[in-house]
Design an enzyme around this catalytic site. Structure first.
Site, PDB file in Angstrom:
ATOM      1  N   SER A   1      22.491  -6.260   1.420  1.00  0.00           N
ATOM      2  CA  SER A   1      22.031  -5.045   2.085  1.00  0.00           C
ATOM      3  C   SER A   1      21.303  -4.199   1.062  1.00  0.00           C
ATOM      4  CB  SER A   1      23.197  -4.266   2.698  1.00  0.00           C
ATOM      5  OG  SER A   1      24.110  -3.865   1.691  1.00  0.00           O
ATOM      6  N   GLY A   2      20.435  -3.345   1.553  1.00  0.00           N
ATOM      7  CA  GLY A   2      19.667  -2.471   0.685  1.00  0.00           C
ATOM      8  C   GLY A   2      19.144  -1.288   1.463  1.00  0.00           C
TER       9      GLY A   2
ATOM     10  N   ASP B   1       7.104  -3.732  -7.581  1.00  0.00           N
ATOM     11  CA  ASP B   1       8.551  -3.478  -7.513  1.00  0.00           C
ATOM     12  C   ASP B   1       9.325  -4.674  -8.067  1.00  0.00           C
ATOM     13  OD1 ASP B   1      10.751  -1.905  -7.026  1.00  0.00           O
ATOM     14  OD2 ASP B   1      10.994  -2.577  -4.952  1.00  0.00           O
TER      15      ASP B   1
ATOM     16  N   PHE C   1      16.223  -1.013   2.852  1.00  0.00           N
ATOM     17  CA  PHE C   1      15.514  -1.434   4.061  1.00  0.00           C
ATOM     18  C   PHE C   1      16.483  -1.781   5.179  1.00  0.00           C
ATOM     19  CE2 PHE C   1      13.873  -4.845   6.712  1.00  0.00           C
ATOM     20  CZ  PHE C   1      12.673  -4.310   7.153  1.00  0.00           C
ATOM     21  N   GLY C   2      17.473  -2.574   4.857  1.00  0.00           N
ATOM     22  CA  GLY C   2      18.404  -3.009   5.884  1.00  0.00           C
ATOM     23  C   GLY C   2      19.345  -4.055   5.335  1.00  0.00           C
TER      24      GLY C   2
ATOM     25  N   ASN D   1      14.999  -8.129  -6.720  1.00  0.00           N
ATOM     26  CA  ASN D   1      13.886  -8.684  -5.952  1.00  0.00           C
ATOM     27  C   ASN D   1      13.463 -10.060  -6.449  1.00  0.00           C
ATOM     28  OD1 ASN D   1      13.809  -6.437  -4.319  1.00  0.00           O
ATOM     29  ND2 ASN D   1      12.197  -5.425  -5.491  1.00  0.00           N
TER      30      ASN D   1
END
Length: 571
Positions: free
Chosen positions: A232-233, A351, A235-236, A356
């Protein structure tokens, strides 16, 4: 002598075109002077004729559908039955016929249904907005909100990362002016001004995320079986799912909140755009599809069974075991290859950080090294892939949204976008240094500025000086001095003799073979020339006699450029 009321019959002309039956409300809202019935009445009755004398309509042997609507009206039920017309009252040229299409223009399906009331009603609606026909049957439809103006141009998105996007966007201005002129002409007096005032982006509308799926089944629930939540992060959340059709495992990223009109909407679309343009690369997380459900964006990506690099670094902190220098070089080399591919498409990631970068562990039988294996797996069959393309932007026309400040280059913070690709190199260096065992980087403060000045924090292991110098070069305060991704994949520190890949060895082998072939060719020429010179020096008389004999030999030319000797046999 008692006077009997003379019933009047409405006469309708048969000369109307067929397409009049499909006219709009404005066409049917006629004036009294324009009505064909009024013109006929003026001829028959003169100026004294009046619509007020009309009390009913003559019966027709065939009833129209409107008859059943009028029968439901209380006014219609209260009317006295019409007197049967006498022989003198029936015009000989107007037999009882089914209601003509002009009859429908009078709007007799509503009540009250006298000609005078109909004309007054027609005048009232002539300048109003368009309405449905059909009387009380369609009365509910009139209460619905006005539908939005429909465009002839289909709703599509323009991918800003495609090569032809600039051409499309440049031609959009001309289309906007033309369509705005057409829309202004099409707006009548009965339309509100807000309906005609369209924004520039409305001329070529983009397909937005919100989609009404109340009547549709969830694609996520229909096509995928959710196994577990793997991350999770901001964004979602990311879920590990099995697709029911092919049985393969995928990573489905779903936004936490509805994205319609939010700031995250552009980031989600930017990620989809970038994935679609980049396609498939061994060191970029593969993209399969994206869709929206209940205003939430869902992205179907490749599933990496090794998790993220951030998870591996956290596990190393817990066990006090860090990436070794060969592993760090392999990490740097593979991510640099992914950045090289992204930069070759005139894009920048903006990023790069451990969360990532994803790890995929491949189990391959040890059958030897083949050509191209270097692009598919690294040491120990571990492949590093770049993911989360929500901050990707174009180099030529950047729309930069700052990523994680811990890995952000100083020039980006100063809004200097002349060397955006070097900002990815800066973030990659700090990512590798974090994997080496460095403490978590600060988000601001003095230590943050010291790192931007080229000072690396300490790590709990001993690394070679050449590798440390390469990392320092990648975080140089001068962005121009930082190596490019193209230079990194060819750097001697990363491509040492013991770690040269099969492709590099094949290229060097082919180069040596080519040099060897050239040398052999030159050697053969030199040997032939030397042998000819020695023969001329040792046997000059033999060479002269041989040349004279060949010149005196009788020959005959046969065919093109072909000499054959003449022979004669006598039996």
């Amino acid at each position: 002598m008692s006077l009997q009321p003379v019933p009047h019959r409405l006469l309708f002309s048969d000369s109307d075109d067929e397409e009049d039956g499909h006219s709009t409300g404005e066409d049917s809202a006629f004036q009294e002077s324009d009505s064909p019935v009024s013109r006929l009445r003026e001829k028959q009755e003169g100026p004294g004729g009046s619509w007020e004398e009309e009390e009913g309509l003559g019966s027709s042997p065939i009833k129209s559908p409107g008859h059943f609507f009028m029968c439901d009206s209380p006014t219609y039920r209260d009317l006295p039955p019409a007197s049967p017309p006498g022989p003198a009252a029936s015009p000989p040229d107007c037999p009882g016929t089914p209601p003509h299409k002009t009859f429908r223009k009078l709007r007799l399906f509503d009540t009250p249904h006298t000609p005078k009331s109909l004309l007054s009603k027609a005048r009232g609606i002539g300048s109003s907005a368009l309405r449905f026909r059909g009387g009380t049957l369609f009365r509910e439809a009139e209460k619905l909100p006005k539908p939005e103006f429909t465009y002839s141009t289909p709703q599509v998105n323009i991918n800003p990362f495609t090569p032809d996007s600039l051409e499309i966007q440049s031609s959009t201005g001309l289309c906007r002016r033309r369509k705005r002129a057409l829309l202004n002409d099409s707006c009548g007096e009965d339309m509100e001004g807000s309906d005609c005032e369209l924004e520039d982006e409305d001329v070529r509308p983009a397909k937005r995320i919100p989609i009404t799926e109340s009547n549709m089944k969830s694609r996520y629930a229909t096509e995928f079986h959710e196994l577990e939540k793997i991350g999770s992060g901001e964004f979602g959340s990311v879920f590990k799912c099995v697709k029911r059709l092919d049985g393969c495992i995928y990573a489905i990223k779903r936004s936490k909140k509805p994205m319609a009109g939010s700031v995250d909407e552009q980031n989600a679309l930017r990620e989809v755009y970038a994935h679609a343009v980049l396609g498939q690369h061994p060191h970029v997380v593969r993209y399969y599809s994206a869709w929206a459900e209940d205003d939430h964006m869902l992205i179907q990506n490749e599933y990496c069974n090794g998790g993220s690099l951030a998870d591996a670094i956290s596990e190393n902190y817990r066990t006090m075991q860090y990436f070794t220098e060969p592993e760090l070089k392999d990490l740097l080399l593979q991510v640099a290859r992914g950045l090289k591919y992204i930069h070759s498409m005139s894009l920048v990631h903006m990023d790069i950080k451990p969360s990532n970068i994803f790890i995929s562990r491949i189990t391959v039988p040890n059958t030897g090294v083949e050509e191209g294996d270097d692009e598919d797996c690294g040491s120990g069959n571990v492949v590093y892939k770049i993911g989360d393309l929500g901050h990707v932007t174009r180099v030529s026309s950047p729309q930069v949204e700052e990523g994680d400040s811990r890995f952000l280059a100083n020039e980006v913070l100063q809004e200097d976008y002349t060397h955006l690709a070097k900002a990815d190199i800066f973030a990659l260096a700090l990512t590798v240094w974090c994997a080496a065992g460095a403490e978590p980087f600060p988000t601001n403060g003095d230590q943050w500025h010291e790192i931007r000045q080229g000072k690396l924090p300490r790590v709990p292991q001993l690394l070679s000086q050449e590798f440390v110098d390469l990392i320092k070069l990648m975080i140089s305060p001068d962005s121009e001095k930082r190596p490019s991704s193209m230079a990194l994949v060819k750097h001697s520190v990363l491509l040492s003799a013991s770690r040269k890949n099969a492709e590099q060895l094949r290229i060097e082998l082919n180069a040596e073979k080519f040099k060897n072939a050239l040398l052999q060719k030159e050697l053969k020429k030199a040997q032939i020339a030397k042998a000819a010179a020695e023969e001329r020096a040792l046997f000059p008389d033999r060479i002269a006699t041989r040349s004279t004999t060949q010149s005196n030999r009788t020959t005959r030319l046969i065919g093109k450029k072909m000499n054959r000797s003449v022979s004669l046999t006598i039996y």
